[in-house]
Design a protein around this motif. Structure first.
Motif, short mmCIF file in Angstrom:
data_model
loop_
_atom_site.label_atom_id
_atom_site.label_comp_id
_atom_site.label_asym_id
_atom_site.label_seq_id
_atom_site.Cartn_x
_atom_site.Cartn_y
_atom_site.Cartn_z
N GLY A 307 -31.82 -33.09 -4.15
CA GLY A 307 -32.12 -34.37 -4.26
C GLY A 307 -32.38 -34.57 -6.07
N MET A 308 -33.16 -33.48 -6.62
CA MET A 308 -33.43 -33.24 -8.07
C MET A 308 -32.13 -32.93 -8.89
SD MET A 308 -36.68 -31.10 -8.08
CE MET A 308 -38.11 -31.69 -6.79
N LYS A 309 -30.92 -32.27 -8.19
CA LYS A 309 -29.85 -32.14 -8.96
C LYS A 309 -29.23 -33.31 -8.91
CE LYS A 309 -26.22 -29.04 -9.68
NZ LYS A 309 -25.33 -27.80 -9.27
N ARG A 310 -28.92 -34.19 -7.59
CA ARG A 310 -28.29 -35.22 -7.30
C ARG A 310 -28.82 -36.36 -8.55
NH1 ARG A 310 -30.09 -36.48 -2.71
NH2 ARG A 310 -31.31 -38.25 -3.45
N ALA A 311 -30.11 -36.45 -8.69
CA ALA A 311 -30.57 -37.23 -9.50
C ALA A 311 -30.12 -37.11 -11.30
CB ALA A 311 -32.11 -37.40 -9.76
N GLY A 312 -29.62 -35.70 -11.39
CA GLY A 312 -29.10 -35.57 -12.49
C GLY A 312 -29.73 -34.38 -13.10
N ALA A 313 -30.58 -33.61 -12.70
CA ALA A 313 -31.00 -32.31 -13.20
C ALA A 313 -29.75 -31.11 -13.13
CB ALA A 313 -32.01 -31.81 -12.55
N ASP A 314 -29.64 -30.67 -14.46
CA ASP A 314 -28.61 -29.45 -14.83
C ASP A 314 -29.36 -28.53 -14.14
OD1 ASP A 314 -26.18 -31.12 -15.68
OD2 ASP A 314 -27.74 -31.21 -17.15
N LEU A 315 -30.65 -28.06 -14.47
CA LEU A 315 -31.39 -26.95 -14.28
C LEU A 315 -32.78 -27.44 -13.61
CD1 LEU A 315 -31.34 -25.66 -17.87
CD2 LEU A 315 -29.88 -24.63 -16.02
N ILE A 316 -33.15 -26.60 -12.60
CA ILE A 316 -34.39 -26.81 -12.11
C ILE A 316 -35.50 -25.80 -12.07
CG2 ILE A 316 -35.63 -27.42 -9.66
CD1 ILE A 316 -32.75 -28.58 -8.96
N ILE A 317 -36.67 -26.08 -12.59
CA ILE A 317 -37.55 -25.07 -12.68
C ILE A 317 -38.58 -25.17 -11.41
CG2 ILE A 317 -39.58 -24.04 -14.15
CD1 ILE A 317 -38.09 -25.78 -16.41
N THR A 318 -38.69 -24.00 -10.63
CA THR A 318 -39.10 -24.28 -9.27
C THR A 318 -39.92 -22.99 -9.08
OG1 THR A 318 -38.90 -24.70 -7.19
CG2 THR A 318 -36.90 -23.85 -8.25
N TYR A 319 -40.80 -23.09 -8.42
CA TYR A 319 -41.67 -22.00 -7.67
C TYR A 319 -41.07 -21.51 -6.48
CZ TYR A 319 -45.07 -23.43 -11.29
OH TYR A 319 -45.51 -23.93 -12.38
N HIS A 320 -40.17 -22.26 -5.94
CA HIS A 320 -39.12 -22.19 -4.69
C HIS A 320 -37.90 -21.30 -5.17
CE1 HIS A 320 -41.42 -24.92 -2.39
NE2 HIS A 320 -41.37 -25.82 -2.87
N ALA A 321 -37.77 -20.81 -6.23
CA ALA A 321 -36.56 -20.38 -6.93
C ALA A 321 -36.18 -19.13 -6.14
CB ALA A 321 -36.47 -19.88 -8.39
N LYS A 322 -36.71 -18.25 -5.78
CA LYS A 322 -36.37 -17.03 -5.15
C LYS A 322 -36.17 -17.19 -3.82
CE LYS A 322 -39.97 -14.23 -5.97
NZ LYS A 322 -40.73 -12.96 -5.76
N ASP A 323 -36.70 -18.08 -3.19
CA ASP A 323 -36.55 -18.42 -1.59
C ASP A 323 -35.05 -19.32 -1.39
OD1 ASP A 323 -38.80 -17.28 -0.68
OD2 ASP A 323 -40.03 -18.76 -0.70
N ALA A 324 -35.09 -20.33 -2.44
CA ALA A 324 -34.00 -21.08 -2.48
C ALA A 324 -32.83 -20.34 -2.82
CB ALA A 324 -34.18 -21.99 -3.54
N ALA A 325 -32.59 -19.48 -3.82
CA ALA A 325 -31.61 -18.45 -4.09
C ALA A 325 -31.17 -17.65 -2.93
CB ALA A 325 -32.01 -17.67 -5.47
N ARG A 326 -32.09 -17.13 -2.01
CA ARG A 326 -31.65 -16.42 -1.05
C ARG A 326 -31.31 -17.12 0.01
NH1 ARG A 326 -36.96 -13.57 -2.32
NH2 ARG A 326 -36.41 -11.37 -3.00
N TRP A 327 -31.51 -18.32 0.24
CA TRP A 327 -31.06 -19.31 1.11
C TRP A 327 -29.80 -19.93 0.84
CZ3 TRP A 327 -36.26 -22.28 1.27
CH2 TRP A 327 -37.37 -21.49 1.99
N ILE A 328 -29.45 -20.11 -0.48
CA ILE A 328 -28.00 -20.72 -0.88
C ILE A 328 -26.87 -19.60 -0.46
CG2 ILE A 328 -26.54 -21.03 -2.61
CD1 ILE A 328 -28.90 -22.15 -4.12
N LYS A 329 -25.75 -20.33 0.42
CA LYS A 329 -24.83 -19.27 0.93
C LYS A 329 -23.82 -19.11 -0.17
CE LYS A 329 -25.87 -21.01 5.57
NZ LYS A 329 -25.17 -21.59 6.69
#
Length: 329
Positions: A307-329
């Motif tokens: 949703g943050m990217k859809r709103a227009g963010a090119d980059l997202i600073i997030t404490y979820h980054a490591k988990d999200a990176a592992r979940w991205i296929k």
């Protein structure tokens, strides 16, 4: 034409079809992971209000850096917790300060990792404000002095660049901070170092857990005289435009979740790369709900970041980054 000729569900029928027409795709390369570094030895202490996020001493930092690299995340944002503080935030611009030492370590271990240095004074001042304090000549009230603070912020930015930071990210919200830091970097031979400006940073209640992590809670008053009023939208345009004119290379909106309209507005009005900061309380609310079994953490995190990217963010600073990176296929 209308139903039954138009059937929107045709393109949702299978996972492959949905993937084929997906409009917004979250990538590992979009993510930036914040890390908190502290003095001491053998420190890996979980931050109570931010489950899964830790304070690391320099001798334990490499394991975290290696883990970040292994996930495919390509950038980190460093915050430092110094051993001592003073009224002018001296450790922020000490060449051997905690952030400067961490930058050198990280670049030595992982030269390919983009190291972003948060440039502020709040973690390093004994009063917890993002600038130096002067007292009003008439009333005697304590005030954050804008121009005097700029001089120290420039010193901090230059010291971080000298340590090897790839990007300077000033978060202090003083007027003119981008101009001052750009001039300071250029005068010291760092013309190539970009500035990721915390252009639109609101005086938000969503920072609570971060202040626990950074030990940066103001000792008096609040930050509403320099951070933005959450009720204001048009002001965000003025702040961002000023930073662009002063030499910012990238813009940021902080926080993200309650400010998606601000992200969209900046995206539509400016062509610089745009970052969103998915801040500490946004993270902690998800972790708390997940710990209680109320939500599917993975699904919620991926939906929020998308949703943050859809709103227009090119980059997202997030404490979820490591988990999200592992979940991205």
């Amino acid at each position: 034409m209308s139903f039954p000729l138009v059937r929107h569900r045709r393109l949702r029928r299978t996972a492959a079809l949905r993937s084929l027409v997906r409009e917004t795709v979250l990538n590992r390369e979009d993510l930036i992971y914040p890390i908190f570094v502290t003095e001491g030895s053998n420190v890996k202490d979980e931050i109570a209000s931010m489950p899964g996020v830790y304070h690391f001493s320099l001798d334990r930092l490499e394991e975290e850096v290696r883990d970040v690299v292994d996930t495919g995340v390509q950038a980190v944002l460093l915050f430092g917790v110094p051993e001592s503080k003073d009224a002018e935030g001296t450790p922020a611009y000490d060449p051997n300060g905690i952030v400067q030492k961490a930058i050198r370590k990280v670049k030595g271990w992982a030269p390919e990792l983009v190291v972003i240095a948060d440039t502020c004074l709040c973690q390093f001042t004994d009063h917890g404000h993002c600038g130096v304090i002067h007292h009003h000549a008439v009333t005697g009230d304590a005030e954050v002095a804008n121009d005097a603070s700029l001089e120290l912020l420039v010193k901090a930015a230059v010291s971080q660049a000298e340590a090897g930071a790839d990007i300077i990210a000033p978060s202090n919200m003083m007027d003119g901070f981008v101009h001052a830091i750009r001039e300071g970097l250029d005068a010291n031979g760092f013309e190539q170092i970009p500035i990721l400006s915390y252009s639109v940073k609101y005086a938000s209640a969503f920072y609570g857990p971060f202040r626990d992590a950074a030990h940066s809670t103001p000792q008096f008053g609040d930050r509403k005289t320099y951070q933005m009023d959450p009720a204001n939208l048009r002001e965000a345009l003025r702040e961002a435009e000023s930073d662009i004119q002063e030499g910012a290379d990238m813009l940021m909106v902080k926080p993200a979740l309650a400010y998606l309209d601000v992200i969209r507005m900046l995206k539509e009005n400016f062509d610089l790369p745009l970052a969103a900061y998915n801040v500490s309380a946004e993270y902690s609310m998800v972790k708390a709900a997940a710990a209680n079994g109320w939500i599917d953490e993975r699904a919620i995190v991926m939906e929020l970041l998308t949703g943050m990217k859809r709103a227009g963010a090119d980059l997202i600073i997030t404490y979820h980054a490591k988990d999200a990176a592992r979940w991205i296929k």
